[in-house]
Design a protein around this motif. Structure first.
Motif, PDB file in Angstrom:
ATOM      1  N   ILE A  14      82.781  -4.969  11.280  1.00 35.93           N
ATOM      2  CA  ILE A  14      82.586  -6.524  11.502  1.00 35.93           C
ATOM      3  C   ILE A  14      83.560  -6.838  10.096  1.00 35.93           C
ATOM      4  O   ILE A  14      84.385  -7.684  10.194  1.00 35.93           O
ATOM      5  CB  ILE A  14      81.288  -6.965  11.584  1.00 35.93           C
ATOM      6  CG1 ILE A  14      80.555  -6.870  12.781  1.00 35.93           C
ATOM      7  CG2 ILE A  14      81.296  -8.492  11.018  1.00 35.93           C
ATOM      8  CD1 ILE A  14      79.188  -7.479  12.734  1.00 35.93           C
ATOM      9  N   TYR A  15      83.012  -6.132   9.005  1.00 32.27           N
ATOM     10  CA  TYR A  15      83.753  -6.583   7.656  1.00 32.27           C
ATOM     11  C   TYR A  15      85.177  -6.307   7.352  1.00 32.27           C
ATOM     12  O   TYR A  15      85.698  -6.812   6.529  1.00 32.27           O
ATOM     13  CB  TYR A  15      82.747  -6.193   6.767  1.00 32.27           C
ATOM     14  CG  TYR A  15      81.624  -7.321   6.572  1.00 32.27           C
ATOM     15  CD1 TYR A  15      81.857  -8.541   5.987  1.00 32.27           C
ATOM     16  CD2 TYR A  15      80.285  -7.005   6.804  1.00 32.27           C
ATOM     17  CE1 TYR A  15      80.524  -9.551   5.745  1.00 32.27           C
ATOM     18  CE2 TYR A  15      79.012  -7.573   6.870  1.00 32.27           C
ATOM     19  CZ  TYR A  15      79.411  -8.958   6.328  1.00 32.27           C
ATOM     20  OH  TYR A  15      78.192  -9.941   6.562  1.00 32.27           O
ATOM     21  N   LEU A  18      86.913  -9.172   8.768  1.00 28.81           N
ATOM     22  CA  LEU A  18      86.500 -10.241   8.028  1.00 28.81           C
ATOM     23  C   LEU A  18      87.152 -10.037   6.407  1.00 28.81           C
ATOM     24  O   LEU A  18      87.757 -11.328   5.963  1.00 28.81           O
ATOM     25  CB  LEU A  18      85.004 -10.265   7.834  1.00 28.81           C
ATOM     26  CG  LEU A  18      84.360 -10.874   9.146  1.00 28.81           C
ATOM     27  CD1 LEU A  18      82.850 -11.104   8.416  1.00 28.81           C
ATOM     28  CD2 LEU A  18      84.816 -12.341   9.300  1.00 28.81           C
ATOM     29  N   CYS A  44      82.823  -9.373   1.054  1.00 26.89           N
ATOM     30  CA  CYS A  44      83.280  -8.365   2.016  1.00 26.89           C
ATOM     31  C   CYS A  44      83.426  -7.013   1.540  1.00 26.89           C
ATOM     32  O   CYS A  44      83.024  -6.087   2.223  1.00 26.89           O
ATOM     33  CB  CYS A  44      84.600  -8.943   2.916  1.00 26.89           C
ATOM     34  SG  CYS A  44      84.380 -10.385   3.829  1.00 26.89           S
ATOM     35  N   LEU A 223      76.109 -12.764   7.404  1.00 29.96           N
ATOM     36  CA  LEU A 223      77.102 -12.499   8.051  1.00 29.96           C
ATOM     37  C   LEU A 223      77.772 -14.228   8.560  1.00 29.96           C
ATOM     38  O   LEU A 223      78.859 -14.547   8.642  1.00 29.96           O
ATOM     39  CB  LEU A 223      76.836 -11.730   9.196  1.00 29.96           C
ATOM     40  CG  LEU A 223      78.185 -11.853  10.478  1.00 29.96           C
ATOM     41  CD1 LEU A 223      79.644 -11.210  10.018  1.00 29.96           C
ATOM     42  CD2 LEU A 223      77.758 -10.816  11.688  1.00 29.96           C
ATOM     43  N   PHE A 224      76.628 -14.996   9.182  1.00 29.84           N
ATOM     44  CA  PHE A 224      76.809 -16.257   9.441  1.00 29.84           C
ATOM     45  C   PHE A 224      77.312 -17.160   8.380  1.00 29.84           C
ATOM     46  O   PHE A 224      78.188 -18.121   8.655  1.00 29.84           O
ATOM     47  CB  PHE A 224      75.651 -16.862  10.427  1.00 29.84           C
ATOM     48  CG  PHE A 224      75.636 -16.425  11.730  1.00 29.84           C
ATOM     49  CD1 PHE A 224      76.215 -17.108  12.482  1.00 29.84           C
ATOM     50  CD2 PHE A 224      74.547 -15.539  12.147  1.00 29.84           C
ATOM     51  CE1 PHE A 224      76.167 -16.746  14.032  1.00 29.84           C
ATOM     52  CE2 PHE A 224      74.366 -15.069  13.307  1.00 29.84           C
ATOM     53  CZ  PHE A 224      75.134 -15.913  14.277  1.00 29.84           C
ATOM     54  N   THR A 225      76.807 -16.960   7.276  1.00 31.09           N
ATOM     55  CA  THR A 225      77.357 -17.527   6.003  1.00 31.09           C
ATOM     56  C   THR A 225      78.864 -17.346   5.717  1.00 31.09           C
ATOM     57  O   THR A 225      79.787 -18.262   5.675  1.00 31.09           O
ATOM     58  CB  THR A 225      76.382 -17.452   4.803  1.00 31.09           C
ATOM     59  OG1 THR A 225      75.102 -17.739   5.240  1.00 31.09           O
ATOM     60  CG2 THR A 225      77.042 -18.099   3.526  1.00 31.09           C
ATOM     61  N   ALA A 226      79.264 -16.105   5.608  1.00 28.08           N
ATOM     62  CA  ALA A 226      80.396 -15.570   5.506  1.00 28.08           C
ATOM     63  C   ALA A 226      81.381 -16.153   6.539  1.00 28.08           C
ATOM     64  O   ALA A 226      82.664 -16.821   6.332  1.00 28.08           O
ATOM     65  CB  ALA A 226      80.662 -14.377   5.485  1.00 28.08           C
ATOM     66  N   LEU A 227      80.780 -16.177   7.775  1.00 26.51           N
ATOM     67  CA  LEU A 227      81.829 -16.803   8.826  1.00 26.51           C
ATOM     68  C   LEU A 227      82.125 -18.176   8.741  1.00 26.51           C
ATOM     69  O   LEU A 227      83.201 -18.673   8.978  1.00 26.51           O
ATOM     70  CB  LEU A 227      81.055 -16.465  10.316  1.00 26.51           C
ATOM     71  CG  LEU A 227      81.011 -15.066  10.739  1.00 26.51           C
ATOM     72  CD1 LEU A 227      80.321 -14.823  11.935  1.00 26.51           C
ATOM     73  CD2 LEU A 227      82.698 -14.503  11.219  1.00 26.51           C
ATOM     74  N   PHE A 228      81.041 -18.980   8.657  1.00 27.30           N
ATOM     75  CA  PHE A 228      81.387 -20.348   8.238  1.00 27.30           C
ATOM     76  C   PHE A 228      82.353 -20.725   7.018  1.00 27.30           C
ATOM     77  O   PHE A 228      83.262 -21.677   7.214  1.00 27.30           O
ATOM     78  CB  PHE A 228      79.956 -21.173   8.109  1.00 27.30           C
ATOM     79  CG  PHE A 228      79.290 -21.348   9.370  1.00 27.30           C
ATOM     80  CD1 PHE A 228      79.815 -22.626  10.157  1.00 27.30           C
ATOM     81  CD2 PHE A 228      78.078 -20.824   9.768  1.00 27.30           C
ATOM     82  CE1 PHE A 228      79.069 -22.848  11.195  1.00 27.30           C
ATOM     83  CE2 PHE A 228      77.393 -21.363  10.662  1.00 27.30           C
ATOM     84  CZ  PHE A 228      77.888 -22.150  11.538  1.00 27.30           C
ATOM     85  N   ILE A 230      84.552 -18.504   5.798  1.00 24.82           N
ATOM     86  CA  ILE A 230      86.065 -18.126   6.038  1.00 24.82           C
ATOM     87  C   ILE A 230      86.744 -19.056   7.115  1.00 24.82           C
ATOM     88  O   ILE A 230      87.825 -19.543   6.872  1.00 24.82           O
ATOM     89  CB  ILE A 230      85.904 -16.821   6.503  1.00 24.82           C
ATOM     90  CG1 ILE A 230      85.499 -15.657   5.574  1.00 24.82           C
ATOM     91  CG2 ILE A 230      87.211 -16.444   7.219  1.00 24.82           C
ATOM     92  CD1 ILE A 230      85.374 -14.373   6.001  1.00 24.82           C
ATOM     93  N   ALA A 231      85.841 -19.830   8.051  1.00 25.11           N
ATOM     94  CA  ALA A 231      86.388 -20.400   8.745  1.00 25.11           C
ATOM     95  C   ALA A 231      86.860 -21.938   8.115  1.00 25.11           C
ATOM     96  O   ALA A 231      87.946 -22.595   8.264  1.00 25.11           O
ATOM     97  CB  ALA A 231      85.366 -20.806   9.898  1.00 25.11           C
TER      98      ALA A 231
END
Length: 282
Positions: A14-15, A18, A44, A223-228, A230-231
Protein backbone atom coordinates in the motif's frame (compact mmCIF):
# COMPACT_ATOMS: atom_id res chain seq x y z
CA UNK A 1 2.92 -16.80 7.45
CA UNK A 2 2.22 -15.01 10.73
CA UNK A 3 -0.53 -12.37 10.96
CA UNK A 4 1.98 -9.65 11.88
CA UNK A 5 4.08 -10.46 8.83
CA UNK A 6 1.01 -10.49 6.55
CA UNK A 7 0.00 -7.04 7.79
CA UNK A 8 3.54 -5.75 7.22
CA UNK A 9 3.55 -7.08 3.64
CA UNK A 10 0.19 -5.40 3.03
CA UNK A 11 1.66 -2.12 4.32
CA UNK A 12 4.53 -2.41 1.85
CA UNK A 13 2.11 -3.00 -1.01
CA UNK A 14 0.00 0.00 0.00
CA UNK A 15 2.60 2.54 1.04
CA UNK A 16 4.95 2.17 -1.93
CA UNK A 17 2.37 3.70 -4.33
CA UNK A 18 1.30 6.17 -1.62
CA UNK A 19 4.90 7.34 -1.31
CA UNK A 20 4.98 7.88 -5.08
CA UNK A 21 1.74 9.88 -4.86
CA UNK A 22 3.05 11.90 -1.90
CA UNK A 23 6.24 12.66 -3.85
CA UNK A 24 4.17 13.81 -6.83
CA UNK A 25 2.10 16.05 -4.55
CA UNK A 26 5.28 17.65 -3.20
CA UNK A 27 6.62 18.20 -6.71
CA UNK A 28 3.29 19.75 -7.72
CA UNK A 29 2.92 21.91 -4.61
CA UNK A 30 6.56 22.65 -3.88
CA UNK A 31 8.76 21.09 -1.20
CA UNK A 32 7.79 23.32 1.70
CA UNK A 33 7.42 22.23 5.34
CA UNK A 34 4.81 24.93 5.90
CA UNK A 35 2.42 23.36 3.39
CA UNK A 36 2.43 20.02 5.22
CA UNK A 37 2.78 17.76 2.19
CA UNK A 38 6.44 17.03 2.93
CA UNK A 39 5.39 15.35 6.17
CA UNK A 40 3.21 12.93 4.19
CA UNK A 41 6.34 11.71 2.41
CA UNK A 42 8.09 11.29 5.76
CA UNK A 43 5.10 9.37 7.12
CA UNK A 44 5.08 6.97 4.15
CA UNK A 45 8.84 6.37 4.55
CA UNK A 46 8.35 5.63 8.25
CA UNK A 47 5.59 3.14 7.47
CA UNK A 48 7.67 1.39 4.81
CA UNK A 49 10.67 1.21 7.15
CA UNK A 50 8.54 -0.14 9.99
CA UNK A 51 6.93 -2.77 7.77
CA UNK A 52 10.27 -3.91 6.37
CA UNK A 53 11.79 -4.25 9.85
CA UNK A 54 8.70 -6.14 11.07
CA UNK A 55 9.16 -8.72 8.32
CA UNK A 56 12.85 -9.06 9.19
CA UNK A 57 12.04 -9.38 12.91
CA UNK A 58 9.39 -12.06 12.33
CA UNK A 59 11.84 -14.14 10.30
CA UNK A 60 14.70 -13.49 12.70
CA UNK A 61 13.13 -13.68 16.18
CA UNK A 62 16.50 -13.72 17.96
CA UNK A 63 17.27 -10.15 16.85
CA UNK A 64 15.94 -7.68 19.41
CA UNK A 65 17.21 -4.68 17.45
CA UNK A 66 14.96 -5.26 14.43
CA UNK A 67 11.90 -5.79 16.62
CA UNK A 68 12.72 -2.69 18.68
CA UNK A 69 13.04 -0.38 15.68
CA UNK A 70 9.98 -1.89 14.02
CA UNK A 71 7.99 -0.98 17.16
CA UNK A 72 9.49 2.52 17.31
CA UNK A 73 8.76 3.30 13.67
CA UNK A 74 5.27 1.87 14.08
CA UNK A 75 4.50 4.16 17.00
CA UNK A 76 5.70 7.56 15.73
CA UNK A 77 3.41 8.02 12.73
CA UNK A 78 1.21 10.48 14.62
CA UNK A 79 3.72 13.32 14.50
CA UNK A 80 4.05 13.68 10.69
CA UNK A 81 0.28 13.27 10.24
CA UNK A 82 -0.43 16.03 12.77
CA UNK A 83 2.20 18.24 11.14
CA UNK A 84 0.62 17.61 7.74
CA UNK A 85 -2.80 18.61 9.10
CA UNK A 86 -1.33 21.79 10.55
CA UNK A 87 0.42 22.65 7.30
CA UNK A 88 -2.81 22.42 5.32
CA UNK A 89 -4.74 24.46 7.89
CA UNK A 90 -1.91 27.00 7.87
CA UNK A 91 -2.36 27.43 4.10
CA UNK A 92 -6.10 28.00 4.55
CA UNK A 93 -5.71 30.50 7.39
CA UNK A 94 -3.23 32.52 5.32
CA UNK A 95 -5.93 33.01 2.69
CA UNK A 96 -8.33 34.55 5.25
CA UNK A 97 -7.90 38.21 6.10
CA UNK A 98 -7.17 38.86 9.77
CA UNK A 99 -6.23 35.26 10.66
CA UNK A 100 -2.49 35.76 11.21
CA UNK A 101 -3.02 34.92 14.88
CA UNK A 102 -4.22 31.46 13.88
CA UNK A 103 -1.17 30.96 11.72
CA UNK A 104 1.06 31.84 14.68
CA UNK A 105 -0.77 29.39 16.95
CA UNK A 106 -0.43 26.63 14.36
CA UNK A 107 3.30 27.29 14.17
CA UNK A 108 3.51 27.00 17.96
CA UNK A 109 1.63 23.68 17.83
CA UNK A 110 4.54 22.27 15.83
CA UNK A 111 6.59 22.28 19.03
CA UNK A 112 4.62 19.66 21.02
CA UNK A 113 4.22 17.52 17.88
CA UNK A 114 7.98 17.41 17.31
CA UNK A 115 8.77 16.93 21.01
CA UNK A 116 6.21 14.10 21.07
CA UNK A 117 8.04 12.48 18.16
CA UNK A 118 11.39 12.65 19.97
CA UNK A 119 9.93 11.43 23.26
CA UNK A 120 8.21 8.55 21.44
CA UNK A 121 11.47 7.41 19.86
CA UNK A 122 13.30 7.53 23.19
CA UNK A 123 10.48 5.75 25.01
CA UNK A 124 10.12 3.07 22.37
CA UNK A 125 13.82 2.19 22.48
CA UNK A 126 13.92 2.09 26.29
CA UNK A 127 10.85 -0.16 26.35
CA UNK A 128 12.88 -2.98 24.82
CA UNK A 129 15.07 -3.39 27.90
CA UNK A 130 13.55 -4.80 31.12
CA UNK A 131 15.55 -2.50 33.41
CA UNK A 132 14.45 0.59 31.43
CA UNK A 133 10.89 -0.45 30.56
CA UNK A 134 9.30 1.67 33.31
CA UNK A 135 11.15 4.78 32.16
CA UNK A 136 10.27 4.01 28.55
CA UNK A 137 6.59 3.78 29.44
CA UNK A 138 6.77 7.18 31.15
CA UNK A 139 8.23 8.65 27.96
CA UNK A 140 5.44 7.09 25.91
CA UNK A 141 2.84 8.53 28.27
CA UNK A 142 4.36 11.99 27.88
CA UNK A 143 4.45 11.62 24.10
CA UNK A 144 0.82 10.51 23.97
CA UNK A 145 -0.28 13.51 26.01
CA UNK A 146 1.68 15.87 23.75
CA UNK A 147 0.03 14.35 20.67
CA UNK A 148 -3.41 14.69 22.29
CA UNK A 149 -2.80 18.36 23.14
CA UNK A 150 -1.58 19.01 19.60
CA UNK A 151 -4.64 17.30 18.14
CA UNK A 152 -7.02 19.30 20.34
CA UNK A 153 -5.25 22.47 19.22
CA UNK A 154 -5.70 21.54 15.56
CA UNK A 155 -9.38 20.76 16.12
CA UNK A 156 -9.88 24.10 17.89
CA UNK A 157 -8.22 26.00 15.01
CA UNK A 158 -10.34 24.10 12.47
CA UNK A 159 -13.56 24.90 14.34
CA UNK A 160 -12.62 28.59 14.49
CA UNK A 161 -12.01 28.52 10.73
CA UNK A 162 -15.39 26.94 9.88
CA UNK A 163 -17.42 30.21 9.73
CA UNK A 164 -15.28 31.44 6.85
CA UNK A 165 -15.76 28.23 4.83
CA UNK A 166 -18.46 29.58 2.45
CA UNK A 167 -16.07 32.30 1.30
CA UNK A 168 -13.04 30.09 0.65
CA UNK A 169 -11.73 29.68 -2.86
CA UNK A 170 -12.96 26.35 -4.25
CA UNK A 171 -9.44 24.88 -3.95
CA UNK A 172 -9.23 25.78 -0.25
CA UNK A 173 -12.70 24.31 0.27
CA UNK A 174 -11.51 20.93 -1.01
CA UNK A 175 -8.38 21.00 1.16
CA UNK A 176 -10.34 21.99 4.27
CA UNK A 177 -13.00 19.32 3.68
CA UNK A 178 -10.34 16.60 3.29
CA UNK A 179 -8.54 17.83 6.39
CA UNK A 180 -11.76 17.69 8.43
CA UNK A 181 -12.59 14.22 7.10
CA UNK A 182 -9.21 12.95 8.33
CA UNK A 183 -9.65 14.22 11.90
CA UNK A 184 -11.94 11.41 13.21
CA UNK A 185 -9.52 8.73 12.01
CA UNK A 186 -6.65 10.60 13.62
CA UNK A 187 -8.66 10.75 16.87
CA UNK A 188 -8.96 6.94 16.99
CA UNK A 189 -5.23 6.63 16.35
CA UNK A 190 -4.49 8.97 19.25
CA UNK A 191 -6.88 6.98 21.46
CA UNK A 192 -4.89 3.84 20.64
CA UNK A 193 -1.67 5.62 21.62
CA UNK A 194 -3.21 6.68 24.95
CA UNK A 195 -4.50 3.18 25.67
CA UNK A 196 -1.10 1.67 24.83
CA UNK A 197 0.57 4.08 27.25
CA UNK A 198 -1.86 4.21 30.18
CA UNK A 199 -3.88 0.96 30.17
CA UNK A 200 -2.27 -2.15 31.60
CA UNK A 201 -3.59 -4.43 28.88
CA UNK A 202 -1.35 -6.55 26.69
CA UNK A 203 -3.65 -6.08 23.70
CA UNK A 204 -2.48 -2.47 23.37
CA UNK A 205 1.25 -3.05 23.82
CA UNK A 206 3.29 -1.45 21.01
CA UNK A 207 5.77 -4.34 21.10
CA UNK A 208 3.66 -7.46 21.66
CA UNK A 209 0.09 -6.21 21.43
CA UNK A 210 -2.81 -7.84 19.59
CA UNK A 211 -2.13 -7.31 15.90
CA UNK A 212 -5.84 -7.08 15.09
CA UNK A 213 -6.36 -4.32 17.68
CA UNK A 214 -3.34 -2.53 16.25
CA UNK A 215 -4.67 -3.05 12.73
CA UNK A 216 -8.11 -1.64 13.53
CA UNK A 217 -7.14 1.27 15.79
CA UNK A 218 -3.75 2.31 14.43
CA UNK A 219 -2.74 1.00 11.02
CA UNK A 220 -6.07 1.46 9.22
CA UNK A 221 -6.74 4.79 10.96
CA UNK A 222 -3.36 6.11 9.81
CA UNK A 223 -4.00 4.84 6.31
CA UNK A 224 -7.33 6.64 5.96
CA UNK A 225 -5.81 9.82 7.39
CA UNK A 226 -2.97 9.66 4.87
CA UNK A 227 -5.38 8.95 1.99
CA UNK A 228 -7.50 12.00 2.78
CA UNK A 229 -4.47 14.27 3.13
CA UNK A 230 -2.83 13.02 -0.06
CA UNK A 231 -6.15 13.47 -1.87
CA UNK A 232 -6.19 17.06 -0.59
CA UNK A 233 -2.76 17.61 -2.11
CA UNK A 234 -3.85 16.17 -5.45
CA UNK A 235 -7.01 18.31 -5.57
CA UNK A 236 -5.49 21.52 -4.24
CA UNK A 237 -4.45 24.27 -6.59
CA UNK A 238 -0.62 24.30 -6.96
CA UNK A 239 0.90 26.71 -4.45
CA UNK A 240 2.61 28.90 -7.08
CA UNK A 241 -0.63 29.31 -8.98
CA UNK A 242 -2.47 30.08 -5.74
CA UNK A 243 0.05 32.78 -4.84
CA UNK A 244 -0.26 34.32 -8.32
CA UNK A 245 -4.03 34.32 -8.08
CA UNK A 246 -4.41 35.38 -4.43
CA UNK A 247 -7.42 37.64 -4.83
CA UNK A 248 -9.20 39.13 -7.81
CA UNK A 249 -8.00 42.46 -6.44
CA UNK A 250 -4.37 41.58 -6.99
CA UNK A 251 -5.00 40.90 -10.67
CA UNK A 252 -7.48 43.68 -11.42
CA UNK A 253 -5.50 46.64 -10.11
CA UNK A 254 -8.01 47.74 -7.46
CA UNK A 255 -10.83 48.54 -9.88
CA UNK A 256 -14.51 47.91 -9.29
CA UNK A 257 -15.39 44.26 -9.75
CA UNK A 258 -17.99 43.53 -12.42
CA UNK A 259 -20.89 41.24 -11.42
CA UNK A 260 -19.83 37.59 -11.31
CA UNK A 261 -16.08 38.35 -11.18
CA UNK A 262 -15.60 36.78 -7.74
CA UNK A 263 -17.42 33.63 -8.82
CA UNK A 264 -15.27 33.42 -11.94
CA UNK A 265 -12.16 33.35 -9.77
CA UNK A 266 -13.61 30.66 -7.54
CA UNK A 267 -14.70 32.84 -4.61
CA UNK A 268 -18.07 33.37 -3.05
CA UNK A 269 -19.34 36.96 -2.99
CA UNK A 270 -18.55 38.58 0.37
CA UNK A 271 -21.44 39.04 2.79
CA UNK A 272 -23.07 42.44 2.88
CA UNK A 273 -21.79 43.44 -0.57
CA UNK A 274 -23.73 44.32 -3.71
CA UNK A 275 -22.46 43.96 -7.24
CA UNK A 276 -20.64 47.28 -7.12
CA UNK A 277 -18.23 46.42 -4.32
CA UNK A 278 -14.60 47.36 -4.54
CA UNK A 279 -11.80 44.91 -5.17
CA UNK A 280 -9.75 43.48 -2.35
CA UNK A 281 -12.52 42.77 0.14
CA UNK A 282 -12.48 38.98 -0.08
Amino acid sequence: MQSREAVAIAELVIYIPLLILATYVNIRQGFSRQLGYLYLMIFCILRLGGAALTIVAVNNPTSKTDAAWASVLGSIGLSPLLLAEMGMLDRICKSIEGRNWQVKILRLLHIPAIIGLIVGIVGGTKLQYPDKASTGLDYLKAGSILFLLTYLGVVAMAVLTLPAFPHFHRSEKAVFAAMLAALPFLAVRILYSLLASFVNNGSFSITKGNIFVQLGMAIIMELFTALFLIAAGLIAEPEKKRQQRQQPAANMGGSVVPPGEYEQHGYQKPLGQNNNYAMGTV
